[in-house]
Motif scaffolding. Structure first.
Motif, mmCIF file in Angstrom:
data_model
loop_
_atom_site.group_PDB
_atom_site.id
_atom_site.type_symbol
_atom_site.label_atom_id
_atom_site.label_comp_id
_atom_site.label_asym_id
_atom_site.label_seq_id
_atom_site.Cartn_x
_atom_site.Cartn_y
_atom_site.Cartn_z
ATOM 1 N N ARG A 1 26.765 17.333 29.382
ATOM 2 C CA ARG A 1 25.525 18.275 30.022
ATOM 3 C C ARG A 1 25.635 19.614 29.561
ATOM 4 O O ARG A 1 24.674 20.226 29.552
ATOM 5 N N LEU A 2 26.845 20.188 29.338
ATOM 6 C CA LEU A 2 26.799 21.547 28.880
ATOM 7 C C LEU A 2 26.343 21.786 27.480
ATOM 8 O O LEU A 2 25.705 22.629 27.151
ATOM 9 N N ALA A 3 26.439 20.551 26.749
ATOM 10 C CA ALA A 3 26.056 20.631 25.434
ATOM 11 C C ALA A 3 24.261 20.585 25.202
ATOM 12 O O ALA A 3 24.099 20.759 23.947
ATOM 13 N N VAL A 4 23.708 19.963 26.116
ATOM 14 C CA VAL A 4 22.374 19.983 26.147
ATOM 15 C C VAL A 4 21.711 21.432 25.687
ATOM 16 O O VAL A 4 22.006 22.448 26.144
ATOM 17 N N GLY A 5 20.931 21.205 24.582
ATOM 18 C CA GLY A 5 19.878 22.269 24.246
ATOM 19 C C GLY A 5 20.578 22.970 22.853
ATOM 20 O O GLY A 5 19.747 23.479 22.250
ATOM 21 N N THR A 6 21.931 22.595 22.641
ATOM 22 C CA THR A 6 22.506 23.160 21.440
ATOM 23 C C THR A 6 23.329 22.255 20.911
ATOM 24 O O THR A 6 24.708 21.930 21.245
ATOM 25 N N ASN B 1 17.072 31.162 31.642
ATOM 26 C CA ASN B 1 16.211 29.967 32.045
ATOM 27 C C ASN B 1 17.407 28.643 31.270
ATOM 28 O O ASN B 1 17.369 27.369 32.085
ATOM 29 N N HIS B 2 17.879 29.066 30.284
ATOM 30 C CA HIS B 2 19.025 27.940 29.969
ATOM 31 C C HIS B 2 19.893 27.393 30.805
ATOM 32 O O HIS B 2 19.996 26.216 31.210
ATOM 33 N N LEU B 3 20.700 28.487 31.692
ATOM 34 C CA LEU B 3 21.613 28.204 32.507
ATOM 35 C C LEU B 3 21.003 27.692 33.766
ATOM 36 O O LEU B 3 21.608 26.769 34.426
ATOM 37 N N ALA C 1 20.613 22.511 36.878
ATOM 38 C CA ALA C 1 19.944 21.436 37.495
ATOM 39 C C ALA C 1 20.278 20.124 36.986
ATOM 40 O O ALA C 1 20.341 19.042 37.813
ATOM 41 N N LEU C 2 20.923 19.967 35.730
ATOM 42 C CA LEU C 2 21.627 18.846 35.169
ATOM 43 C C LEU C 2 22.695 18.370 36.266
ATOM 44 O O LEU C 2 22.756 17.047 36.313
ATOM 45 N N LEU D 1 24.398 31.998 44.074
ATOM 46 C CA LEU D 1 23.677 32.151 42.799
ATOM 47 C C LEU D 1 23.913 31.197 41.758
ATOM 48 O O LEU D 1 25.033 30.426 41.760
ATOM 49 N N LYS D 2 23.090 30.710 40.940
ATOM 50 C CA LYS D 2 23.249 29.792 39.790
ATOM 51 C C LYS D 2 24.210 30.362 38.744
ATOM 52 O O LYS D 2 25.091 29.839 38.151
ATOM 53 N N TRP D 3 24.145 31.591 38.452
ATOM 54 C CA TRP D 3 24.716 32.406 37.497
ATOM 55 C C TRP D 3 24.623 33.741 37.792
ATOM 56 O O TRP D 3 23.745 34.306 38.531
#
Length: 773
Positions: free
Chosen positions: A414-419, A444-446, A451-452, A499-501
């Protein structure tokens, strides 16, 4: 989701650090380091001790052709104090000459005249003998060559004798490892005593190593008074090379013979002669074995199996430790520490790289761990993103044994999504970290990654809910480990605030500078025992006894290590925070001085005082109570005040010194020569001691003006009834010159470095034993 991060057993190179140096690059740096090591002679101390150890394996007795006639304690007791009248020297020479020796050498200074009658007798004895060499000295000039000094025999003696060079250089141990073959003085070739004893005519201004495997105790040695009184048979001197020299501790011609201990200059000459009688020593340049060591290192690095690498390097080290033993037994001398250094660096680098590789991977997931993150040099210029799984340990506890790897695979995917090329580092307790470009749109990315994690992870048949927050550290120029901590703090703060991040602001957590916090830490350091007192011994030059010490504050910070006294003492004085430190040093110094005086007696303790003492009206009363509490007589405490402090408050400063003198405490004017330094100043200040600043003392060997300044200061102080202490005596030559100038006490590295109380006690015990002997 079919995105899979790197979780294979092989750790990507980019995940660990920058590409590791190739073996040949490592060898290049090793060669450069070994070259520098050899050129600067950095391994001299280790080389000396290796040679001492090897000498013990091929000890041998002297030839017996060289005989020492020693002016020892027995001779001084029966004949009289040194120097003896020249008529005694004449009688001794006549008695030795009657035994028909091959030659006679005097390791005694005849460069000054005594009374004419005695000088005439000795000159006549020299003429009758016809085979005598007398002492002359030289020193190294600016080019390194030997230069003539006016220390040869007077003309009346020179007319009937040859010259023998008695010069040598000693090292940090007061040991002499090399002696010259001789030198040229005004076109005349002068052989060294060692070369003369062996009848060798070696090259001028070239030195050779002494073979200290010769047992010095096996050299025939007879007391001068025994020879003088005819109690030594002529047969013991007939046909021998006889060298006469001092061999009593009180005459101060003492040296350290490696592997033996305390000995005398005349014995060093004899050992040099014994060396040359066995053959001409050969010096093997250090770079020759260094080349062989480099070749062994290159061969080892070319092997693929680690065990072969270590075996090759270990074998090469063993050869370097053992082979010189057989060479030196045949007078072939070789320096091996640069070679050992090269091999040790190679061995250490191999071990470090192997240990590093073992410690950079998580044992369960095979992901690179946080050690690998910190070793990743390119990451210093990148942002750090940290993900903290808030319920990781709880989730792990619900899984069957052995299923942690599956959970981690789910998290990383999941953490590797996007890169897809992202390398993720795993820490303990549900921490996952990666590098990102500082300009990336983190928000946006975090939020997308967060959400994942709303969907539970599937591990076998179990559904595991995971809660995650993120922290970001964009880059602040600090170390990676420090920046990682900041990113994790930001993630914790995000979780705390729902918070999310969260982004870390590097400015918000910067500590105040060290200088601003140092003084507040100093008071705590005293209470915690981080501040301690060192003691630098002081030598009474007339008796060569340690008669006192100076107490010096030292601070060993638990994180920064030793803090320079010049830094924290000066800062404490400037900001009026010196009081607690002064009280602490005084308490320790007085207590320990009282202890030493009860055991050894007549021992003075000096303590530096701040200028603020001059205006402290209660200081004298507190000091009196401190002395009484520990039972120390005031006369054994010396308070050192700078010139400026002594007169800083006009009459007030002088009144304070007067009250301290009335208490019985000694007063020393520290750093004399750097401030007022006038005759009126010396007359006005009621001090009983002045301490000449080290900036003048260190220069007396090479600077005529410094030598004159120190000499005149000693004479002026003595004329006013003041005792003189010279600080900065860091060479034996300085101590010798101060002794000639009639200075009272010397302090410096040549006498002793600042040391602990236990080391000082051992030094005093050794001093007592030497005096008793």
């Amino acid at each position: 989701m079919d995105v899979v991060a790197r979780t294979s057993a092989e750790v990507p190179k980019s995940a660990v650090s920058a590409p590791e140096p190739t073996p040949w690059k490592l060898l290049l740096w090793t060669a450069v380091a070994g070259l520098i090591f050899g050129l600067i002679g950095f391994g001299e101390i280790a080389e000396d001790w290796l040679r001492i150890t090897r000498n013990g394996f091929h000890k041998h007795s002297a030839s017996g052709d060289i005989v020492i006639v020693a002016i020892d304690d027995k001779s001084l007791h029966e004949v009289g104090n040194w120097p003896w009248p020249r008529r005694i020297d004449a009688a001794l020479l006549d008695r030795i000459s009657a035994a028909e020796p091959k030659q006679v050498l005097f390791d005694i200074n005849f460069s000054f005249r005594s009374n004419p009658v005695d000088d005439a007798r000795f000159a006549a004895a020299l003429q009758r003998a016809g085979n005598v060499s007398l002492f002359t000295r030289s020193t190294s000039g600016s080019t390194g060559k030997l230069v003539r000094r006016e220390s040869g025999p007077i003309p009346a003696f020179r007319a009937h004798s040859k010259l023998g060079l008695a010069s040598y250089r000693y090292n940090y141990q007061n040991a002499i490892w090399r002696i010259p073959y001789g030198t040229n003085f005004d076109g005349e070739k002068i052989r060294s005593f060692a070369a003369a004893l062996a009848d060798i005519d070696g090259p001028a201004d070239v030195t050779f190593p002494i073979d200290y495997s010769t047992d010095v105790e096996s050299i025939p040695t007879y007391s001068a008074v025994e020879v003088l009184n005819g109690r030594i048979a002529d047969s013991k001197l007939k046909g021998k090379n006889v060298i006469i020299g001092t061999a009593a501790d009180v005459l101060n011609d003492n040296f350290f013979i490696p592997g033996h201990g305390l000995a005398y200059g005349v014995q060093v000459h004899a050992l040099g002669g014994e060396t040359l009688r066995r053959g001409i020593p050969t010096d093997v340049p250090w770079w020759m074995p260094a080349l062989l060591a480099f070749g062994a290192a290159a061969f080892a690095m070319s092997r693929h199996q680690p065990q072969w690498k270590y075996a090759c390097l270990s074998a090469a080290i063993a050869v370097l430790l053992v082979v010189p033993l057989f060479f030196e037994a045949r007078l072939i001398f070789v320096d091996v520490t640069p070679s050992l250094f090269i091999l040790a660096i190679t061995l250490g680098a191999l071990g470090w790289r192997q240990a590093k590789q073992r410690g950079l991977v998580n044992a369960v997931s095979k992901l690179p761990n946080l050690n690998a993150l910190q070793a990743h040099r390119p990451g210093r210029n990148k942002a750090i993103v940290a993900a903290r799984l808030l319920n990781y340990e709880e989730a792990l506890s619900t899984l069957p044994p052995g299923n942690e790897r599956q959970l981690v695979d789910q998290i990383v995917s999941r953490l590797a999504v996007g890169t897809s090329s992202r390398t993720i580092y795993q820490g303990d307790g549900g921490i996952f970290v990666w590098f990102a470009e500082p300009g990336d749109p983190f928000g946006n990315h975090l939020e997308a990654l967060h959400a994942l994690f709303r969907n539970p992870a599937r591990v076998g048949k179990l559904s595991v809910d995971l809660a995650v927050t993120f922290g970001v550290e964009v880059g602040s120029g600090r170390s990676i480990s420090s920046r990682l901590a900041s990113a994790l703090v930001a993630a914790d703060e995000a979780a705390r605030d729902g918070l999310k991040w969260r982004h870390h602001d590097p400015e918000s957590l910067q500590n105040a500078s060290w200088r601003l916090s140092m003084l507040s830490q100093l008071d705590q350091a005293i209470d915690k025992g981080e501040v301690w007192v060192a003691y630098q011994p002081k030598l009474e030059l007339a008796t060569k006894r340690i008669v006192g010490a100076e107490a010096l504050a030292r601070w060993t910070h638990p994180e920064k290590g030793p803090i320079a006294a010049s830094e924290f003492v000066a800062a404490a004085e400037q900001h009026n925070r010196i009081g607690k430190l002064t009280d602490f040093v005084l308490e320790q110094a007085v207590k320990n001085a009282a202890q030493i005086n009860r055991r050894d007696g007549e021992f003075e303790m000096a303590v530096n005082m701040s200028a603020s003492v001059m205006s402290d009206k209660g200081f004298v009363l507190r000091l009196s109570a401190l002395l009484a509490r520990h039972g120390l007589a005031p006369k054994y405490l010396i308070l050192e005040l700078t010139e400026t402090a002594a007169l800083a408050s006009s009459g007030e400063g002088l009144d304070m010194i007067g009250r301290l003198r009335d208490l019985g405490v000694g007063i020393s004017i520290d750093d004399y020569g750097t401030g007022l330094s006038t005759l009126d100043y010396l007359k006005r200040v009621p001090a009983n001691e002045i301490k000449i600043d080290q900036s003048f003392v260190k220069g007396i060997v090479d600077s005529r003006s410094d030598r004159l300044m120190v000499q005149s200061t000693i004479e002026l102080a003595h004329s006013l009834g003041r005792r003189v202490v010279a600080e900065g005596a860091e060479q034996r030559e300085i101590v010798d010159l101060l002794t000639e100038m009639n200075c009272d006490i010397a302090q410096g590295y040549a006498i002793g470095r600042p040391m602990s109380l236990e080391s000082l006690a051992r030094r005093l015990a050794t001093d007592r034993k030497r005096s008793a002997a």
